[in-house]
Design a protein around this motif. Sequence first.
Motif, PDB file in Angstrom:
ATOM      1  N   SER A 223       0.832  -1.221   0.000  1.00 15.78           N
ATOM      2  CA  SER A 223       0.000   0.000   0.000  1.00 15.78           C
ATOM      3  C   SER A 223       0.857   1.258   0.000  1.00 15.78           C
ATOM      4  O   SER A 223       0.532   2.250   0.659  1.00 15.78           O
ATOM      5  CB  SER A 223      -0.931   0.013   1.216  1.00 15.78           C
ATOM      6  N   GLY A 224       1.936   1.240  -0.756  1.00 17.24           N
ATOM      7  CA  GLY A 224       2.819   2.393  -0.825  1.00 17.24           C
ATOM      8  C   GLY A 224       2.343   3.397  -1.860  1.00 17.24           C
ATOM      9  O   GLY A 224       1.306   3.226  -2.502  1.00 17.24           O
ATOM     10  N   PHE A 225       3.123   4.453  -2.037  1.00 11.51           N
ATOM     11  CA  PHE A 225       2.709   5.495  -2.976  1.00 11.51           C
ATOM     12  C   PHE A 225       3.909   6.301  -3.450  1.00 11.51           C
ATOM     13  O   PHE A 225       4.977   6.293  -2.837  1.00 11.51           O
ATOM     14  CB  PHE A 225       1.665   6.420  -2.332  1.00 11.51           C
ATOM     15  N   TYR A 226       3.691   6.997  -4.558  1.00 12.11           N
ATOM     16  CA  TYR A 226       4.678   7.895  -5.152  1.00 12.11           C
ATOM     17  C   TYR A 226       4.743   9.189  -4.356  1.00 12.11           C
ATOM     18  O   TYR A 226       3.723   9.726  -3.930  1.00 12.11           O
ATOM     19  CB  TYR A 226       4.278   8.159  -6.603  1.00 12.11           C
ATOM     20  N   ALA A 227       5.958   9.687  -4.123  1.00 11.30           N
ATOM     21  CA  ALA A 227       6.172  10.924  -3.379  1.00 11.30           C
ATOM     22  C   ALA A 227       6.385  12.078  -4.369  1.00 11.30           C
ATOM     23  O   ALA A 227       7.419  12.136  -5.030  1.00 11.30           O
ATOM     24  CB  ALA A 227       7.389  10.785  -2.467  1.00 11.30           C
TER      25      ALA A 227
ATOM     26  N   PHE B 103       2.250  -4.856  -3.176  1.00 16.41           N
ATOM     27  CA  PHE B 103       0.955  -5.415  -2.770  1.00 16.41           C
ATOM     28  C   PHE B 103      -0.043  -4.257  -2.660  1.00 16.41           C
ATOM     29  O   PHE B 103       0.184  -3.301  -1.913  1.00 16.41           O
ATOM     30  CB  PHE B 103       1.062  -6.114  -1.410  1.00 16.41           C
ATOM     31  N   LEU B 104      -1.154  -4.383  -3.381  1.00 20.05           N
ATOM     32  CA  LEU B 104      -2.196  -3.362  -3.348  1.00 20.05           C
ATOM     33  C   LEU B 104      -3.502  -4.000  -2.882  1.00 20.05           C
ATOM     34  O   LEU B 104      -3.834  -5.116  -3.283  1.00 20.05           O
ATOM     35  CB  LEU B 104      -2.399  -2.742  -4.741  1.00 20.05           C
ATOM     36  N   GLY B 105      -4.238  -3.292  -2.037  1.00 24.89           N
ATOM     37  CA  GLY B 105      -5.533  -3.776  -1.581  1.00 24.89           C
ATOM     38  C   GLY B 105      -6.643  -3.249  -2.473  1.00 24.89           C
ATOM     39  O   GLY B 105      -6.758  -2.037  -2.664  1.00 24.89           O
ATOM     40  N   SER B 106      -7.460  -4.137  -3.003  1.00 24.08           N
ATOM     41  CA  SER B 106      -8.533  -3.702  -3.906  1.00 24.08           C
ATOM     42  C   SER B 106      -9.569  -2.851  -3.187  1.00 24.08           C
ATOM     43  O   SER B 106     -10.317  -2.108  -3.828  1.00 24.08           O
ATOM     44  CB  SER B 106      -9.206  -4.917  -4.557  1.00 24.08           C
ATOM     45  N   LEU B 107      -9.623  -2.944  -1.849  1.00 21.59           N
ATOM     46  CA  LEU B 107     -10.583  -2.177  -1.069  1.00 21.59           C
ATOM     47  C   LEU B 107      -9.908  -1.071  -0.256  1.00 21.59           C
ATOM     48  O   LEU B 107     -10.492  -0.550   0.690  1.00 21.59           O
ATOM     49  CB  LEU B 107     -11.363  -3.107  -0.121  1.00 21.59           C
ATOM     50  N   ASP B 108      -8.688  -0.717  -0.642  1.00 18.51           N
ATOM     51  CA  ASP B 108      -7.941   0.315   0.084  1.00 18.51           C
ATOM     52  C   ASP B 108      -8.587   1.681  -0.146  1.00 18.51           C
ATOM     53  O   ASP B 108      -8.639   2.161  -1.283  1.00 18.51           O
ATOM     54  CB  ASP B 108      -6.487   0.331  -0.388  1.00 18.51           C
TER      55      ASP B 108
ATOM     56  N   VAL C 268      -5.071   4.960   0.722  1.00 13.22           N
ATOM     57  CA  VAL C 268      -4.175   5.396  -0.340  1.00 13.22           C
ATOM     58  C   VAL C 268      -4.891   5.174  -1.678  1.00 13.22           C
ATOM     59  O   VAL C 268      -5.237   4.042  -2.022  1.00 13.22           O
ATOM     60  CB  VAL C 268      -2.842   4.619  -0.313  1.00 13.22           C
ATOM     61  N   GLU C 269      -5.101   6.254  -2.405  1.00 13.60           N
ATOM     62  CA  GLU C 269      -5.787   6.144  -3.688  1.00 13.60           C
ATOM     63  C   GLU C 269      -4.966   5.297  -4.663  1.00 13.60           C
ATOM     64  O   GLU C 269      -3.739   5.330  -4.660  1.00 13.60           O
ATOM     65  CB  GLU C 269      -6.014   7.527  -4.285  1.00 13.60           C
ATOM     66  N   GLU C 270      -5.687   4.548  -5.495  1.00 14.84           N
ATOM     67  CA  GLU C 270      -5.028   3.658  -6.460  1.00 14.84           C
ATOM     68  C   GLU C 270      -4.051   4.424  -7.346  1.00 14.84           C
ATOM     69  O   GLU C 270      -2.965   3.927  -7.673  1.00 14.84           O
ATOM     70  CB  GLU C 270      -6.074   2.957  -7.313  1.00 14.84           C
TER      71      GLU C 270
ATOM     72  N   GLY D  43      -8.248  -4.291   2.354  1.00 14.16           N
ATOM     73  CA  GLY D  43      -8.077  -2.861   2.459  1.00 14.16           C
ATOM     74  C   GLY D  43      -6.648  -2.453   2.724  1.00 14.16           C
ATOM     75  O   GLY D  43      -5.698  -3.037   2.192  1.00 14.16           O
ATOM     76  N   HIS D  44      -6.508  -1.453   3.597  1.00 10.79           N
ATOM     77  CA  HIS D  44      -5.215  -0.831   3.849  1.00 10.79           C
ATOM     78  C   HIS D  44      -4.502  -1.557   4.992  1.00 10.79           C
ATOM     79  O   HIS D  44      -4.522  -1.115   6.144  1.00 10.79           O
ATOM     80  CB  HIS D  44      -5.432   0.646   4.202  1.00 10.79           C
TER      81      HIS D  44
END
Length: 286
Positions: free
Chosen positions: A196-200, A220-225, A228-230, A251-252
């Motif tokens: 569930s990371g993201f671009y800075a 790893f991305l959660g489909s219900l997160d 953090v926006e996709e 989720g997250h």
Amino acid sequence: MSATTPNGAPASQPKKTPQIPKGKTELKILMLHGYTQSGPLFSSKTKALSKLLTKALSPAPYNLHPTLIFPTAPHRLRPSDIPGYTPSDGAEGAEAEEDDESDNWAWFRKDEATGTYLGFEAGMRAVATAIADAGGVDGVCGFSQGGAVAALVASALEKPHREPAPSPSPETDTSWLPLLRAANNDAPLKFCVVYSGFYAPPPTLGWLYAPPIATPTLHFLGSLDTVVEESRSQGLVDRCVDPTVVVHPGGHYVPVAKDWVLVLAGWLRKRYDEPAGTAKKEEGNL
């Protein structure tokens, strides 16, 4: 009472010699917690992952013994820094008292007005200290804000070294960079795992994404997160070379169920059991 640093963060514990089973090679992984968490809390939440990972990596031919290192970020958060905080009558004085007691930490704080990352340099110096205390690490794994930082750490340690672009602001501090590289004995990381990371987006960090991050990355991305926006997670994926992306139906959080840990273990094994250049072909079959 446990020791703390001057800002109140838990201090690094005295270095202990890990008990590595005979015939095993230690695999040191730096574990970076998310915003509002701490090293001990992240360790507690990932105990199942740690046990399953050890079980999956220890048999021959891998003979790996994972050692997970859980530092705590340097910035203590106020109650008002925590998402969902709602002040109540008379909360101002209570919040001041809680400042000294909260166990919520961050690698940096985002200035909503400017988009800059306040305290980022101190966060990276804390990472460098944790790596130095461990005698260097093989890879990094991070969750949420820790996932964003994990990717930046991997980038900063890559070879050939990338260097910061000249900054028009004399206040831009990159003194953490040589400290980080020295902490890992000037060695790049073998892998980077991001949950569930993201671009800075701050422009001062752009040099860490261009050219794209070449260290092998697993996302790893959660489909219900809903935290953090996709698009933010995809922004990091797009700035990595040949990333492996896994979507779990949650989720997250860090999925620690056996099936998802085995995905991680399988990906890590490919870093160690195949000749260079061949692992990428099979990752899509995980």
